[in-house]
Design an enzyme around this catalytic site. Structure first.
Site, PDB file in Angstrom:
ATOM      1  N   GLN A 296       0.574  -1.109   0.551  1.00 41.77           N
ATOM      2  CA  GLN A 296      -0.173   0.580   0.326  1.00 41.77           C
ATOM      3  C   GLN A 296       1.196   1.178   0.090  1.00 41.77           C
ATOM      4  OE1 GLN A 296      -2.737   1.021   3.495  1.00 41.77           O
ATOM      5  NE2 GLN A 296      -3.945   2.410   1.993  1.00 41.77           N
TER       6      GLN A 296
ATOM      7  N   ASP B 235      10.111  -6.765  -4.051  1.00 43.13           N
ATOM      8  CA  ASP B 235       9.138  -7.248  -3.653  1.00 43.13           C
ATOM      9  C   ASP B 235       9.120  -8.977  -3.781  1.00 43.13           C
ATOM     10  OD1 ASP B 235       6.322  -7.918  -2.083  1.00 43.13           O
ATOM     11  OD2 ASP B 235       5.943  -6.152  -2.307  1.00 43.13           O
TER      12      ASP B 235
ATOM     13  N   ASP C  99      13.880 -11.473  -1.390  1.00 44.11           N
ATOM     14  CA  ASP C  99      12.691 -12.020  -0.298  1.00 44.11           C
ATOM     15  C   ASP C  99      14.143 -11.060   0.844  1.00 44.11           C
ATOM     16  OD1 ASP C  99      11.528 -12.541   2.155  1.00 44.11           O
ATOM     17  OD2 ASP C  99      11.973 -14.961   2.159  1.00 44.11           O
TER      18      ASP C  99
ATOM     19  N   TYR D 262       1.596  -7.612  16.026  1.00 43.54           N
ATOM     20  CA  TYR D 262       1.569  -6.651  15.673  1.00 43.54           C
ATOM     21  C   TYR D 262       2.110  -5.372  16.490  1.00 43.54           C
ATOM     22  CZ  TYR D 262       1.328  -3.056  11.789  1.00 43.54           C
ATOM     23  OH  TYR D 262       1.688  -1.553  11.043  1.00 43.54           O
TER      24      TYR D 262
HETATM   25  N1  SER Z   1      -3.164   0.086   9.550  1.00 44.40           N
HETATM   26  C1  SER Z   1      -2.481  -0.584  10.515  1.00 44.40           C
HETATM   27  C2  SER Z   1      -3.238  -1.266  10.865  1.00 44.40           C
HETATM   28  O1  SER Z   1      -4.540  -2.127  10.774  1.00 44.40           O
HETATM   29  C3  SER Z   1      -1.930  -0.126  11.468  1.00 44.40           C
HETATM   30  O2  SER Z   1      -0.482   0.665  11.454  1.00 44.40           O
HETATM   31  O3  SER Z   1      -2.260  -2.704  10.845  1.00 44.40           O
END
Ligand code: SER
Length: 319
Positions: free
Chosen positions: A12, A34, A52, A143
């Site tokens: 993105q 990529d 990679d 994350y």
């Molecule tokens: N846009 C991301 C997500 O929703 C947040 O950094 O994982």
């Protein structure tokens, strides 16, 4: 002469940042890479390489062979997907960053690195309104944990080895060129595509879930602005807070209805609701504005107007 490697160029952010970097540094000097194929406009406007980032040998050889001087490492597993396979996501997000930092430490030509952080570094115990740059960070998603730890590694490599790594805590990014995949803020992109395709959207977050957001051109400008700051003026090597506007699914719906009066939305929340609830409502980004001489230009209404126009064009081309 700068030679720039962008890892995650088909994603993105990458698919738009590449174009800006090629404009600034010349098409031939910006190497897109990529693990998946990239859109034609990326492959046709400059070099593209399947690479990679987890393969540290291939990475270092590529960097040395092409005399790379700057690396933008944008590949990551986003918040929603990371919850499905936590340990794999942790391994990909952390080891890829360490590989890039190690290459930057070892290869003298590499003098600048960019790595994206996120509002996901914050957690339920962080102040939700005007979240400060320096505050409590107790993220509850894998994350978020990987972004918080990544920020600490960036700061460590800067202090210990002098690696000039810079970062931004992006809010939810809204764009039309490449849709995000597996994130919690993805609804803010899907809503526009579904508004044009079907006139209807089923949202996976509740109507009043407020999150900080930003239209992609603002994010690209903020990134370029940070990377242009002289080295001794970069105060934070963790990640700069930035924001465009804050919004909710209900407010986005109203803004779309100004253009498509028949647009409707329904709500069916899933596991991402809990993630969204743990993130800030609004962000204080005064450091990014004063240190990096940058300021956001697009509010919700401007974003909606452009998104609807561009998504319409894109979907028409695909028919
Ligand atoms: N846009 C991301 C997500 O929703 C947040 O950094 O994982």
């Amino acid at each position: 002469m700068e030679k720039i490697l962008v890892i995650g160029a088909a994603g993105q952010i990458g698919s738009e940042l590449i174009l800006e970097l090629r404009k600034q540094y010349g098409n031939a000097n910006v190497f897109a890479s990529d693990i998946k194929d990239a859109p034609a406009y990326i492959k046709e406007s400059g070099p593209f390489q399947m690479l990679d980032v987890m393969d540290e040998r291939h990475l270092i050889h590529f960097v040395i062979r092409n005399k790379i001087t700057q690396i933008y490492h944008l590949a990551a597993v986003l918040s929603g997907n990371a919850e499905k396979l936590p340990l794999q996501a942790w391994s990909i997000n952390m080891n890829s960053l360490i590989n890039v930092l190690e290459v930057a430490r070892m290869v003298e030509d590499v003098h600048k690195v960019f790595w994206p952080s996120s509002i996901a570094v914050f957690g339920p115990s962080t102040p939700k309104e005007d979240t400060p740059q320096v505050t409590i960070m107790e993220p509850t998603t894998v994350y978020g944990i990987s972004k918080m730890a990544g920020e600490r590694w960036c700061d460590y490599y800067f202090n210990r080895y002098g690696v000039d790594v810079r970062s931004i805590r992006y809010p939810g990014l809204i764009s039309y060129k490449t849709e995000p995949g597996g994130g919690t803020t993805d609804y803010a992109v899907e809503i526009y595509f579904e508004a044009i395709r079907k006139g209807f959207y089923e949202c996976f977050l509740g109507e009043n879930t407020r999150l900080p957001m930003m239209f992609m051109p603002d994010a690209i400008e903020a990134t370029v602005a940070l990377m242009e700051v002289p080295r001794d003026e970069v105060y934070f090597h963790t990640g700069y807070n930035i924001t465009g506007f804050d919004t909710t699914p209900a407010e986005m719906t109203k803004s779309i209805q100004k253009h498509i009066p028949g647009f409707s939305i329904s709500y069916k929340t899933d596991f991402r609701q809990e993630i969204a609830d743990s993130w800030p409502d609004t962000i204080d980004d005064h450091y990014a504005r004063s240190h990096n001489h940058w300021k956001s230009k697009y509010d919700l209404e401007a974003t909606t107007r452009i998104m609807l126009e561009e998504v319409k064009k894109k979907l028409r081309r695909e028919v």
